[in-house]
Design an enzyme around this catalytic site. Structure first.
Site, PDB file in Angstrom:
ATOM      1  CG  ASP A  14      -1.722  -1.293   1.392  1.00  0.00           C
ATOM      2  OD1 ASP A  14      -2.060  -1.970   0.278  1.00  0.00           O
ATOM      3  OD2 ASP A  14      -2.033  -1.671   2.338  1.00  0.00           O
ATOM      4  CD  GLU A 190      -9.429  -2.422  -1.463  1.00  0.00           C
ATOM      5  OE1 GLU A 190     -10.115  -2.659  -0.153  1.00  0.00           O
ATOM      6  OE2 GLU A 190      -8.862  -3.582  -1.756  1.00  0.00           O
TER       7      GLU A 190
END
Length: 527
Positions: A14, A190
């Site tokens: 991420d 997301e």
């Protein structure tokens, strides 16, 4: 010129990136490991150095009893008017609305000093993968992946919502607006980021879930709160997708940065499964690819081709070097982690010069708590990890040793213990997926002195080795498949990556009466 992907090997998922003048800063998720949100620095986008963490205090991050794969998810790192901001959330579980994360941000005016990050300022909108966008007019916007999406078509497991917020308080300045509902079969949208270029607001979104369907989509609008439109060209989205039969896969969760020379780059996560086992025990790593802008003003990542291990346009990267910790009296070097937030400090480097003293507590490394364990990310598929341990257990409950640790569901441990009426023993213990229990190989030791324990890592296995200080060569206990570290049946346990570390523990739910001493801890990459 070319460099090699990943630019941050090992457990670094991420990624979020920003540039301040000629300096690049990048943050990655840490999940259930403490301290939280790793911060890296580079001047060339190739060679990165860990400079600290954003969440280092109990008042910022308390995770205990959290299942593997939960904890600190998907930070966004931004710089605005002389301050750095990290927005994120702490996921304690899934499936129960009472556990839906409430995101927050912390900030600092000195990113080089861990202690200067503020305590959290919380947002109103519940969800994960929080993103902060600072507009030119002084307004601040939050985008977030929300799981409560009443009224939206099925499937909508996560959708992206945006809202203007008051930065000082974190409170909404209006009602959240739907920015993106995924049209993929997974219903997952997301990992959003909003950025501005050429008068357009761009919204990049990770869709398809973080497994083999993972991909990146792009949209743009004339307003930060939309409505956002797709590129007109059919099939333009996704702008990033590596099929599951490629050496690098599961690519997505992208962030963009413009380099000092005007060239744009995308950073994102990806997996490198072993060629033979298909297991990606190193976890999700940080990759990079060049970005070009087409005639219509849309970003094209890597020329529209799948991402490979070679990246052109960047200087050649330095190979990972050997590492060791001298255990000076000033403390540990950066890069050590706990599994979850410790209740208290269980170690010191002052008791014995050049040694780490580790006091076992009542938690074992397979418990959902914070065992007395210190871990470092494995940053090379192949290499040699070794430690010297001096430990004389005072009873049969005390154990200490070294570990290849991914989660409580998947680890390999090489440890010392004693049994009543028996000599000290070395034990090789690992998790068995088939029985959901543990396997052991035991060998008696004929020495009370220090013992060298080692793992020889390869892409598919770990060879477990021991040697007393009197021995000339290591003795091989066994070779254990890296497959024992992967638990697809445990939600979230595949989100993290392998660490190497040391531990002390007590199976009788109390602390050890004597410490375990460690020295000469080192890792030498062999790739």
């Amino acid at each position: 010129m070319s460099t090699r992907n990943p630019i941050l090997p090992g457990f670094n998922p991420d990624p979020s990136i920003c540039r301040v003048n000629s300096d690049y800063f990048l943050a990655t998720s840490t999940f259930e490991f403490f301290p939280g949100v790793a911060i890296y620095h580079s001047t060339d986008l190739v060679d990165w150095v860990l400079i600290g963490h954003a969440l280092t205090r109990h008042s910022q991050l308390t995770i205990r009893g959290t299942q593997p794969g939960f904890g600190v998810w998907a930070p966004t790192l931004r710089h605005h008017k002389g301050r750095f901001y990290v927005a994120t959330a702490i996921a304690q579980g899934w499936g129960d609305q009472s556990t839906t994360p409430r995101g927050f941000y912390v900030s600092t005016d000195n990113i080089w000093d861990d202690t200067t990050w503020t305590d959290p300022v919380f947002f109103d909108v519940l969800g994960i993968d929080q993103d902060l966008f600072f507009d030119d007019d002084g307004r601040t916007y939050l985008s977030v992946a929300k799981t409560k999406n009443d009224g939206l078509p099925h499937p909508t497991w996560e959708a992206i919502w945006g809202v203007e917020i008051d930065l000082a308080s974190g409170r909404n300045k209006g009602s959240p607006i739907l920015l993106r509902r995924s049209t993929t079969d997974s219903g997952v949208a997301e990992g959003s980021h909003i950025f501005k270029r050429g008068g357009w607001y761009y919204l990049c979104v990770a869709e398809g879930g973080t497994e083999e369907g993972h991909q990146e989509w792009i949209f743009r609008s004339e307003s930060p709160l939309g409505p956002y439109e797709e590129p007109e060209a059919k099939g333009f989205n996704p702008i990033l997708y590596n099929a599951p039969d490629l050496p690098i896969r599961c690519t997505g969760h992208t962030d963009f940065v413009e380099a000092t020379d005007g060239q744009w780059w995308a950073v994102f996560l990806g997996l490198r499964p072993s060629s033979s086992s298909g297991i990606a025990h190193m976890g999700r790593e940080t990759f990079i690819a060049p970005v070009e802008w087409d005639s219509q003003g849309w970003p094209v990542i890597n020329g529209g081709r799948p991402v490979t291990s070679e990246v052109r346009g960047l200087p050649h990267s330095k190979p990972p070097g050997a590492w060791t910790d001298p255990f000076s009296k000033s403390g540990l070097t950066k890069g050590w982690y706990h599994s979850q937030t410790p209740y208290r400090k269980e170690y010191n480097t002052t008791e014995r010069e050049g040694w780490l003293a580790l006091y076992g507590n009542g938690y074992m490394i397979h418990d959902s708590a914070c065992p007395s364990m210190l871990l470092r990310k494995q940053n090379s598929l192949s290499g040699n990890w070794s430690v010297r341990i001096d430990f004389t257990p005072s009873n049969e409950y005390e154990e200490a040793g070294t570990t290849v640790f991914r989660s409580k569901f998947g680890f390999i441990a090489l440890l010392l213990r004693k049994r009543r009426g028996a000599p000290k023993q070395v034990v090789l213990r690992w998790t068995d997926k088939e029985t959901d229990s543990y396997k052991e190989i035991v060998r008696d030791l004929d020495t009370d002195g220090p013992v060298d324990l080692a793992f020889r890592a390869s892409p598919n296995a770990y060879t477990c080795l021991i040697k007393t200080v009197e021995d000339d060569e290591y003795y091989e206990m066994a070779t254990v498949s890296s497959g024992v570290l992967q638990r697809e049946d445990k939600f979230g346990s595949c989100f993290t990556g392998v660490h190497l570390g040391v531990f002390a523990q007590n199976s009788n739910h109390t602390s050890n009466l004597v410490p375990a001493y460690f020295t000469q801890i080192s890792f030498s990459p062999a790739e």
